[in-house]
Design an enzyme around this catalytic site. Structure first.
Site, PDB file in Angstrom:
ATOM      1  N   SER A 113     -11.430   0.405   1.721  1.00  0.00           N
ATOM      2  CA  SER A 113     -10.857   0.108   2.955  1.00  0.00           C
ATOM      3  C   SER A 113     -10.388   1.446   3.663  1.00  0.00           C
ATOM      4  O   SER A 113      -9.720   2.255   3.185  1.00  0.00           O
ATOM      5  CB  SER A 113      -9.824  -0.734   2.901  1.00  0.00           C
ATOM      6  OG  SER A 113     -10.215  -2.078   2.513  1.00  0.00           O
TER       7      SER A 113
ATOM      8  N   GLU B  95      -6.205   4.869   5.107  1.00  0.00           N
ATOM      9  CA  GLU B  95      -5.585   4.866   3.778  1.00  0.00           C
ATOM     10  C   GLU B  95      -6.342   5.867   3.219  1.00  0.00           C
ATOM     11  O   GLU B  95      -6.221   6.427   2.063  1.00  0.00           O
ATOM     12  CB  GLU B  95      -6.220   3.535   3.080  1.00  0.00           C
ATOM     13  CG  GLU B  95      -5.819   2.458   3.488  1.00  0.00           C
ATOM     14  CD  GLU B  95      -5.998   1.303   2.557  1.00  0.00           C
ATOM     15  OE1 GLU B  95      -6.195   1.560   1.183  1.00  0.00           O
ATOM     16  OE2 GLU B  95      -5.908  -0.051   2.596  1.00  0.00           O
TER      17      GLU B  95
ATOM     18  N   ARG C 250       0.813  -1.461   0.012  1.00  0.00           N
ATOM     19  CA  ARG C 250       0.097   0.098  -0.027  1.00  0.00           C
ATOM     20  C   ARG C 250       0.765   1.316   0.030  1.00  0.00           C
ATOM     21  O   ARG C 250       0.546   2.307   0.382  1.00  0.00           O
ATOM     22  CB  ARG C 250      -1.102  -0.156   1.043  1.00  0.00           C
ATOM     23  CG  ARG C 250      -2.120  -1.020   1.049  1.00  0.00           C
ATOM     24  CD  ARG C 250      -3.049  -0.641  -0.037  1.00  0.00           C
ATOM     25  NE  ARG C 250      -4.351  -1.502   0.213  1.00  0.00           N
ATOM     26  CZ  ARG C 250      -4.354  -2.828  -0.576  1.00  0.00           C
ATOM     27  NH1 ARG C 250      -3.395  -3.294  -1.433  1.00  0.00           N
ATOM     28  NH2 ARG C 250      -5.339  -3.454  -0.556  1.00  0.00           N
TER      29      ARG C 250
END
Length: 305
Positions: free
Chosen positions: A214, A284, A163
Protein backbone atom coordinates in the site's frame (compact mmCIF):
# COMPACT_ATOMS: atom_id res chain seq x y z
CA UNK A 1 34.33 -8.11 3.04
CA UNK A 2 34.29 -8.24 6.86
CA UNK A 3 35.86 -5.78 9.26
CA UNK A 4 39.00 -7.35 10.69
CA UNK A 5 38.54 -5.88 14.17
CA UNK A 6 34.88 -6.62 14.64
CA UNK A 7 34.41 -9.39 12.05
CA UNK A 8 31.28 -7.65 10.79
CA UNK A 9 30.04 -7.91 7.21
CA UNK A 10 30.28 -4.59 5.34
CA UNK A 11 30.03 -3.66 1.66
CA UNK A 12 31.01 -0.44 -0.09
CA UNK A 13 29.29 1.15 -3.12
CA UNK A 14 26.68 -1.57 -2.85
CA UNK A 15 23.84 -1.52 -5.40
CA UNK A 16 20.63 -2.38 -3.55
CA UNK A 17 18.06 -2.72 -6.33
CA UNK A 18 17.82 -6.50 -5.93
CA UNK A 19 17.11 -6.11 -2.21
CA UNK A 20 14.21 -3.66 -2.54
CA UNK A 21 10.62 -4.71 -3.20
CA UNK A 22 10.38 -2.04 -5.93
CA UNK A 23 13.54 -3.49 -7.59
CA UNK A 24 14.80 0.09 -7.72
CA UNK A 25 17.90 1.56 -6.09
CA UNK A 26 21.42 2.72 -6.89
CA UNK A 27 24.72 2.33 -5.06
CA UNK A 28 24.95 3.08 -1.35
CA UNK A 29 28.32 4.27 -0.10
CA UNK A 30 28.59 1.80 2.80
CA UNK A 31 26.25 -0.97 3.99
CA UNK A 32 26.68 -3.00 7.19
CA UNK A 33 24.99 -6.38 7.71
CA UNK A 34 25.03 -7.27 11.43
CA UNK A 35 24.27 -10.88 12.38
CA UNK A 36 23.38 -10.21 16.03
CA UNK A 37 22.41 -7.50 18.49
CA UNK A 38 26.00 -7.31 19.74
CA UNK A 39 27.26 -6.71 16.18
CA UNK A 40 24.61 -4.04 15.69
CA UNK A 41 25.78 -2.26 18.85
CA UNK A 42 29.39 -2.41 17.67
CA UNK A 43 28.40 -0.85 14.35
CA UNK A 44 26.39 2.05 15.81
CA UNK A 45 29.28 2.82 18.15
CA UNK A 46 31.52 3.06 15.08
CA UNK A 47 28.87 4.69 12.82
CA UNK A 48 26.50 6.66 15.11
CA UNK A 49 24.77 8.48 12.24
CA UNK A 50 24.02 5.39 10.13
CA UNK A 51 20.40 4.90 9.03
CA UNK A 52 18.79 1.52 9.81
CA UNK A 53 16.69 -0.54 7.38
CA UNK A 54 15.20 -4.00 7.21
CA UNK A 55 13.92 -5.71 4.07
CA UNK A 56 13.26 -2.48 2.10
CA UNK A 57 9.68 -3.70 1.64
CA UNK A 58 8.21 -0.21 2.01
CA UNK A 59 11.31 1.82 1.12
CA UNK A 60 12.04 3.57 -2.14
CA UNK A 61 15.79 3.92 -2.69
CA UNK A 62 16.91 6.56 -5.17
CA UNK A 63 18.10 5.24 -8.52
CA UNK A 64 21.04 7.61 -8.04
CA UNK A 65 21.98 5.93 -4.79
CA UNK A 66 22.79 7.32 -1.38
CA UNK A 67 26.05 8.95 -0.34
CA UNK A 68 26.00 7.73 3.23
CA UNK A 69 26.09 4.71 5.55
CA UNK A 70 23.23 2.37 6.37
CA UNK A 71 22.70 -0.75 8.47
CA UNK A 72 20.58 -3.59 7.06
CA UNK A 73 19.25 -5.94 9.74
CA UNK A 74 18.03 -8.84 7.58
CA UNK A 75 20.73 -11.19 8.90
CA UNK A 76 19.58 -10.79 12.51
CA UNK A 77 17.20 -13.76 12.40
CA UNK A 78 17.49 -15.77 15.64
CA UNK A 79 14.23 -17.23 17.01
CA UNK A 80 13.75 -18.84 20.43
CA UNK A 81 10.61 -20.65 21.61
CA UNK A 82 9.79 -21.61 25.20
CA UNK A 83 6.29 -22.99 25.53
CA UNK A 84 4.00 -20.25 24.23
CA UNK A 85 6.71 -17.58 24.49
CA UNK A 86 8.47 -16.66 21.26
CA UNK A 87 11.45 -14.30 21.07
CA UNK A 88 12.70 -13.23 17.64
CA UNK A 89 15.29 -10.83 16.28
CA UNK A 90 14.17 -7.99 14.07
CA UNK A 91 15.54 -9.21 10.74
CA UNK A 92 13.55 -12.40 10.34
CA UNK A 93 11.06 -12.21 7.49
CA UNK A 94 7.45 -12.14 8.61
CA UNK A 95 6.43 -14.98 6.30
CA UNK A 96 9.14 -17.26 7.74
CA UNK A 97 8.17 -16.35 11.30
CA UNK A 98 4.55 -17.22 10.53
CA UNK A 99 5.63 -20.68 9.36
CA UNK A 100 7.87 -21.23 12.40
CA UNK A 101 5.02 -20.37 14.74
CA UNK A 102 2.69 -22.75 12.88
CA UNK A 103 5.20 -25.59 13.02
CA UNK A 104 5.35 -25.11 16.80
CA UNK A 105 1.52 -25.06 17.15
CA UNK A 106 1.55 -21.35 18.05
CA UNK A 107 -1.22 -19.03 16.85
CA UNK A 108 -1.12 -15.26 16.47
CA UNK A 109 1.11 -14.82 13.43
CA UNK A 110 -1.20 -16.25 10.76
CA UNK A 111 -1.62 -12.85 9.09
CA UNK A 112 2.14 -12.52 8.59
CA UNK A 113 2.13 -15.17 5.86
CA UNK A 114 0.74 -12.61 3.43
CA UNK A 115 2.84 -9.63 4.53
CA UNK A 116 6.30 -8.96 3.05
CA UNK A 117 8.98 -7.42 5.23
CA UNK A 118 10.74 -8.17 8.49
CA UNK A 119 9.55 -8.33 12.08
CA UNK A 120 11.26 -5.07 13.01
CA UNK A 121 9.52 -3.18 10.24
CA UNK A 122 6.15 -4.72 11.13
CA UNK A 123 6.45 -3.56 14.75
CA UNK A 124 7.74 -0.15 13.65
CA UNK A 125 4.59 0.46 11.59
CA UNK A 126 2.24 -1.71 13.72
CA UNK A 127 1.38 -3.87 10.71
CA UNK A 128 -1.98 -5.59 10.58
CA UNK A 129 -4.08 -7.69 8.20
CA UNK A 130 -7.10 -9.96 8.22
CA UNK A 131 -8.15 -9.13 11.78
CA UNK A 132 -4.75 -9.66 13.38
CA UNK A 133 -2.12 -7.09 14.37
CA UNK A 134 1.55 -7.50 15.25
CA UNK A 135 0.94 -5.75 18.59
CA UNK A 136 -1.84 -8.16 19.64
CA UNK A 137 0.46 -10.76 21.20
CA UNK A 138 3.47 -8.54 21.87
CA UNK A 139 4.91 -8.54 25.40
CA UNK A 140 7.98 -6.32 25.03
CA UNK A 141 10.61 -5.15 22.58
CA UNK A 142 14.36 -4.68 22.83
CA UNK A 143 15.18 -1.30 21.31
CA UNK A 144 18.02 1.07 20.55
CA UNK A 145 18.13 4.83 20.10
CA UNK A 146 20.95 7.33 19.76
CA UNK A 147 19.85 9.06 22.95
CA UNK A 148 19.30 6.04 25.23
CA UNK A 149 21.33 3.20 23.73
CA UNK A 150 19.90 -0.29 24.37
CA UNK A 151 16.65 -0.57 26.37
CA UNK A 152 13.38 -2.49 26.63
CA UNK A 153 9.83 -1.22 26.18
CA UNK A 154 6.65 -3.04 27.22
CA UNK A 155 3.66 -3.21 24.90
CA UNK A 156 1.86 -0.46 26.81
CA UNK A 157 4.86 1.84 26.33
CA UNK A 158 4.93 1.44 22.54
CA UNK A 159 2.17 3.92 21.71
CA UNK A 160 0.61 1.67 19.10
CA UNK A 161 -1.98 3.24 16.81
CA UNK A 162 -3.09 2.60 13.23
CA UNK A 163 0.06 2.13 11.13
CA UNK A 164 2.26 3.78 13.72
CA UNK A 165 4.13 3.31 16.97
CA UNK A 166 6.30 5.26 19.37
CA UNK A 167 9.29 4.07 17.33
CA UNK A 168 8.39 6.41 14.47
CA UNK A 169 7.91 9.42 16.74
CA UNK A 170 11.04 8.90 18.86
CA UNK A 171 13.41 7.41 16.22
CA UNK A 172 13.61 4.06 18.03
CA UNK A 173 15.04 0.97 16.33
CA UNK A 174 13.54 -2.45 17.11
CA UNK A 175 16.20 -5.14 17.59
CA UNK A 176 14.16 -8.03 19.04
CA UNK A 177 10.70 -8.75 20.40
CA UNK A 178 8.99 -11.14 22.80
CA UNK A 179 5.48 -12.48 22.18
CA UNK A 180 3.03 -14.63 24.14
CA UNK A 181 1.16 -16.74 21.57
CA UNK A 182 -1.74 -19.19 21.79
CA UNK A 183 -1.57 -22.96 21.49
CA UNK A 184 -3.68 -24.35 18.65
CA UNK A 185 -3.55 -27.42 16.36
CA UNK A 186 -1.29 -27.04 13.33
CA UNK A 187 -4.17 -27.83 10.99
CA UNK A 188 -6.28 -24.99 12.38
CA UNK A 189 -3.44 -22.49 12.11
CA UNK A 190 -2.56 -23.63 8.58
CA UNK A 191 -6.17 -23.27 7.46
CA UNK A 192 -6.17 -19.59 8.45
CA UNK A 193 -2.77 -19.06 6.80
CA UNK A 194 -4.01 -20.62 3.56
CA UNK A 195 -7.07 -18.36 3.59
CA UNK A 196 -4.83 -15.33 4.10
CA UNK A 197 -2.64 -16.32 1.14
CA UNK A 198 -5.73 -16.75 -1.05
CA UNK A 199 -7.05 -13.35 0.01
CA UNK A 200 -3.76 -11.68 -0.85
CA UNK A 201 -3.69 -13.33 -4.28
CA UNK A 202 -7.17 -11.98 -5.02
CA UNK A 203 -6.76 -8.48 -3.60
CA UNK A 204 -3.08 -7.51 -3.86
CA UNK A 205 -0.45 -7.73 -6.58
CA UNK A 206 1.78 -10.77 -6.70
CA UNK A 207 5.13 -10.37 -5.00
CA UNK A 208 6.58 -11.16 -8.44
CA UNK A 209 5.34 -7.73 -9.55
CA UNK A 210 7.77 -5.18 -8.05
CA UNK A 211 5.76 -3.06 -5.60
CA UNK A 212 5.98 -1.78 -2.04
CA UNK A 213 2.49 -2.71 -0.90
CA UNK A 214 0.00 0.00 0.00
CA UNK A 215 1.36 3.39 -1.03
CA UNK A 216 -0.82 5.62 1.18
CA UNK A 217 -2.35 5.13 4.61
CA UNK A 218 -6.10 4.97 4.95
CA UNK A 219 -7.47 8.29 6.23
CA UNK A 220 -9.50 7.90 9.41
CA UNK A 221 -12.89 6.44 8.51
CA UNK A 222 -12.04 6.16 4.84
CA UNK A 223 -10.15 4.06 2.29
CA UNK A 224 -7.15 5.40 0.37
CA UNK A 225 -7.76 2.86 -2.39
CA UNK A 226 -11.38 3.91 -2.84
CA UNK A 227 -10.49 7.62 -2.87
CA UNK A 228 -7.74 7.05 -5.41
CA UNK A 229 -10.00 4.97 -7.65
CA UNK A 230 -12.72 7.63 -7.58
CA UNK A 231 -10.06 10.23 -8.43
CA UNK A 232 -9.09 8.26 -11.56
CA UNK A 233 -5.70 7.05 -10.35
CA UNK A 234 -5.96 3.61 -11.98
CA UNK A 235 -5.23 5.31 -15.31
CA UNK A 236 -1.99 6.88 -14.07
CA UNK A 237 1.35 5.90 -15.57
CA UNK A 238 4.74 7.64 -15.38
CA UNK A 239 7.86 6.37 -17.11
CA UNK A 240 8.25 2.70 -16.21
CA UNK A 241 5.69 2.57 -13.40
CA UNK A 242 1.90 2.53 -13.22
CA UNK A 243 -0.96 2.25 -10.75
CA UNK A 244 -2.13 -1.37 -10.50
CA UNK A 245 -5.29 -2.00 -12.50
CA UNK A 246 -6.96 -3.98 -9.72
CA UNK A 247 -6.36 -1.65 -6.78
CA UNK A 248 -5.57 2.07 -6.95
CA UNK A 249 -3.34 2.13 -3.84
CA UNK A 250 -0.56 0.04 -5.39
CA UNK A 251 2.23 1.16 -7.73
CA UNK A 252 3.81 -1.48 -9.99
CA UNK A 253 7.31 -1.15 -11.43
CA UNK A 254 6.28 -2.90 -14.63
CA UNK A 255 8.81 -1.51 -17.12
CA UNK A 256 12.06 -0.87 -15.28
CA UNK A 257 11.01 2.43 -13.75
CA UNK A 258 13.15 4.79 -11.70
CA UNK A 259 12.72 6.20 -8.22
CA UNK A 260 11.81 9.56 -9.75
CA UNK A 261 9.04 7.84 -11.74
CA UNK A 262 7.61 6.45 -8.49
CA UNK A 263 7.68 9.81 -6.72
CA UNK A 264 6.14 11.56 -9.73
CA UNK A 265 3.23 9.12 -9.89
CA UNK A 266 2.78 9.33 -6.12
CA UNK A 267 2.44 13.11 -6.47
CA UNK A 268 -0.16 12.63 -9.22
CA UNK A 269 -2.11 10.29 -6.93
CA UNK A 270 -1.80 12.63 -3.95
CA UNK A 271 -2.85 15.69 -5.98
CA UNK A 272 -5.81 13.90 -7.58
CA UNK A 273 -7.31 13.00 -4.20
CA UNK A 274 -6.54 16.41 -2.71
CA UNK A 275 -8.14 18.23 -5.67
CA UNK A 276 -11.27 16.03 -5.73
CA UNK A 277 -11.90 15.47 -2.02
CA UNK A 278 -9.72 17.99 -0.16
CA UNK A 279 -7.98 15.07 1.60
CA UNK A 280 -4.18 14.93 1.89
CA UNK A 281 -3.09 11.30 1.83
CA UNK A 282 -0.12 10.26 3.99
CA UNK A 283 2.47 7.96 2.34
CA UNK A 284 3.47 4.66 3.89
CA UNK A 285 6.63 4.67 1.77
CA UNK A 286 10.02 5.72 3.16
CA UNK A 287 12.66 7.26 0.89
CA UNK A 288 16.44 7.00 0.89
CA UNK A 289 18.35 9.34 -1.39
CA UNK A 290 19.17 13.02 -1.62
CA UNK A 291 21.33 13.49 -4.71
CA UNK A 292 18.44 14.21 -7.09
CA UNK A 293 16.98 17.67 -6.42
CA UNK A 294 13.71 16.82 -8.19
CA UNK A 295 13.26 13.82 -5.88
CA UNK A 296 13.94 16.01 -2.84
CA UNK A 297 11.27 18.44 -4.06
CA UNK A 298 8.74 15.64 -4.63
CA UNK A 299 9.38 14.21 -1.17
CA UNK A 300 8.65 17.60 0.37
CA UNK A 301 5.34 17.75 -1.49
CA UNK A 302 4.43 14.27 -0.26
CA UNK A 303 5.80 14.90 3.27
CA UNK A 304 8.04 11.85 3.02
CA UNK A 305 10.83 11.96 5.60
Amino acid sequence: MRLAKLDIEVKENFVVDKLTSFKIGGAIKKVYFPHSVSEFLDIVEREPEAEVFGNFSNTLVSSEGYDGTIIVTTKMTEVKIDGTKLIAECGIKSQKLSKIACENTLSGFEFMIGVPGTLGGMIFMNASARGQCVSDKLVKVTCWSREKGLFDLGKDEMGFEYRTSRCQKDSIIILAAEFELDKKPVEEIQEVMDANVDFRKNHQPSLALPNCGSVFRNPEGNSAGRLLEQAGAKAFSVGGVNVWENHANFIINSRGGSSEDVLEIMCKMYSAVKDKFGIELRPEVRFLGGKNLREVELCKTLNIK
